[in-house]
Design an enzyme around this catalytic site. Structure first.
Site, PDB file in Angstrom:
ATOM      1  N   LYS A  55       9.192  -1.226  -8.413  1.00  0.00           N
ATOM      2  CA  LYS A  55      10.043  -2.424  -8.328  1.00  0.00           C
ATOM      3  C   LYS A  55      11.330  -2.209  -9.111  1.00  0.00           C
ATOM      4  O   LYS A  55      12.418  -2.563  -8.651  1.00  0.00           O
ATOM      5  CB  LYS A  55       9.284  -3.652  -8.856  1.00  0.00           C
ATOM      6  CG  LYS A  55       8.254  -4.144  -7.871  1.00  0.00           C
ATOM      7  CD  LYS A  55       7.237  -5.090  -8.475  1.00  0.00           C
ATOM      8  CE  LYS A  55       6.107  -5.330  -7.479  1.00  0.00           C
ATOM      9  NZ  LYS A  55       4.936  -5.990  -8.067  1.00  0.00           N
ATOM     10  N   GLN A  99       2.888  -9.598 -13.036  1.00  0.00           N
ATOM     11  CA  GLN A  99       2.124  -8.580 -12.299  1.00  0.00           C
ATOM     12  C   GLN A  99       0.622  -8.844 -12.438  1.00  0.00           C
ATOM     13  O   GLN A  99       0.105  -8.985 -13.552  1.00  0.00           O
ATOM     14  CB  GLN A  99       2.492  -7.186 -12.848  1.00  0.00           C
ATOM     15  CG  GLN A  99       1.854  -6.030 -12.117  1.00  0.00           C
ATOM     16  CD  GLN A  99       2.333  -5.888 -10.659  1.00  0.00           C
ATOM     17  OE1 GLN A  99       3.522  -5.965 -10.376  1.00  0.00           O
ATOM     18  NE2 GLN A  99       1.407  -5.684  -9.746  1.00  0.00           N
ATOM     19  N   ASP A 127       7.429 -14.854  -6.013  1.00  0.00           N
ATOM     20  CA  ASP A 127       6.425 -14.564  -4.981  1.00  0.00           C
ATOM     21  C   ASP A 127       5.781 -15.852  -4.449  1.00  0.00           C
ATOM     22  O   ASP A 127       4.722 -15.791  -3.819  1.00  0.00           O
ATOM     23  CB  ASP A 127       5.356 -13.592  -5.508  1.00  0.00           C
ATOM     24  CG  ASP A 127       4.783 -12.724  -4.386  1.00  0.00           C
ATOM     25  OD1 ASP A 127       5.285 -12.804  -3.244  1.00  0.00           O
ATOM     26  OD2 ASP A 127       3.827 -11.976  -4.648  1.00  0.00           O
TER      27      ASP A 127
END
Ligand code: NAD
Length: 302
Positions: A55, A99, A127
């Protein structure tokens, strides 16, 4: 003898990254600050470390500012909470990604991963995992969509655009999915559930399957679109899959010999007239590209 047509996620992701980079270049050319992504990594999970590094690399390619906050696996609940609150208040942070998975010691009956995700400000929830943003996805009015399902939809639209590699990412049209039947295997909050709503909002007729579903191999029959996201290799094969079907394999499974495979019995499709994503090189790169797209969208929203 027919062959499957491979849907090249690596290629489409590259196109998407190019489109995001152009947007960031335009922002920076106006002497504005670059969009910023903050990633919180808790503990030493090797796979998570690789995902976070990837990322960071993609953010750099898009000229997106990125910061990774690494916390030890024995971090307290309060320290993690405080880290999220600080990022929520940081004016220069546009997007926050926690994460997963979190280390087991942080999880209890009262505080699971969903609790920590719920602390992220919805305006920075890259997200779409807070309840507020999930509600927005539910009614089809969200400005951003979860990264993996968004990448899956891009792959479907690309396929319906005849996999035309000459057009720019932004010129790929949203396919008309009215009258199309879709099967989604897997009902996770991260992939299956939001994707089912996104396809429904696009007028597809959606069937959901999960670990308690019987006769999966029968359910694939007559479906125009099949998406699998289970984490189980060789979940089903090409039997009953109709000619011309689009198969999107989200699963990532590491076999004992170290080989990465998806959920589908890929070999069984080798003489099938269908469109299929490979693993690796299908959904994975699209997820990261969609993450970068969402960072820029959140920046613009703010
Ligand atoms: P999850 O464990 O949260 O959910 C798995 C789902 O699969 C569950 O809903 C379960 O009911 C269903 N399932 C399990 N066994 C089944 C069976 N035999 N038949 C039918 N359904 C079954 O997982 P997740 O987070 O949704 O991830 C699923 C897979 O996708 C994993 O392999 C994960 O690594 C991968 N993944 C890939 C990406 C990517 O970018 N490529 C992103 C997210 C997840």
């Amino acid at each position: 003898m027919t062959n499957p047509t491979i849907i090249d996620g690596t290629f489409l992701a590259m196109k998407k990254i190019e489109a995001v980079r152009e947007q960031v270049e335009k922002i920076c050319s106006q002497s504005l600050r670059a969009p910023k992504l903050a990633v919180i990594l808790v503990g030493d999970n090797e796979a998570s470390k690789i995902y976070v590094r990837n990322k960071e690399k993609k953010a750099k390619e898009c000229f997106i500012d990125s910061e990774t906050i690494i916390l030890p696996s024995d971090v307290s609940k309060e320290e993690l909470e405080e880290t999220i609150f600080k990022l929520n208040l940081d004016e220069k942070v546009d997007a926050i990604l926690l994460q997963l998975p979190l280390p087991q010691n942080l999880i209890s009956d009262s505080f699971d991963e969903k609790y920590f995700l719920s602390l992220i400000s919805p305006s920075k929830d890259v997200d779409c995992l807070t309840s507020f943003n999930q509600g927005m996805v539910f009614n089809g009015s969200s400005s951003i969509y979860p990264c993996t399902p968004q990448g899956v939809l891009n792959l479907i639209d690309f396929t319906y655009s005849d996999l035309d590699t000459s057009i720019s990412f932004d010129s790929i049209k949203s396919a008309n999915l009215a009258g199309k039947s879709a099967l989604i295997v897997g009902r996770s909050l991260l992939v299956g559930k939001p994707l089912s709503l996104m396809l429904l909002n696009r007028n597809a007729t959606v069937t959901m399957a999960h670990s308690k579903t019987q006769n999966l191999q029968d359910l694939v029959k007559d479906k125009d679109i099949i998406v699998t996201a289970t984490g189980y290799p060789k979940l089903f094969n090409s039997q009953n899959v109709k000619d011309g079907a689009i198969l999107i394999d989200v699963g990532i499974n590491k076999l004992e010999n170290g080989k990465l495979v998806g959920d589908l019995d890929f070999e069984s499709f080798k003489n099938k007239d269908c469109y299929i994503t490979p693993v690796p090189g299908g959904v994975g790169p699209m997820t990261i590209a969609s993450l970068m797209e969402n960072v820029v969208k959140l920046y613009k929203n703010r």
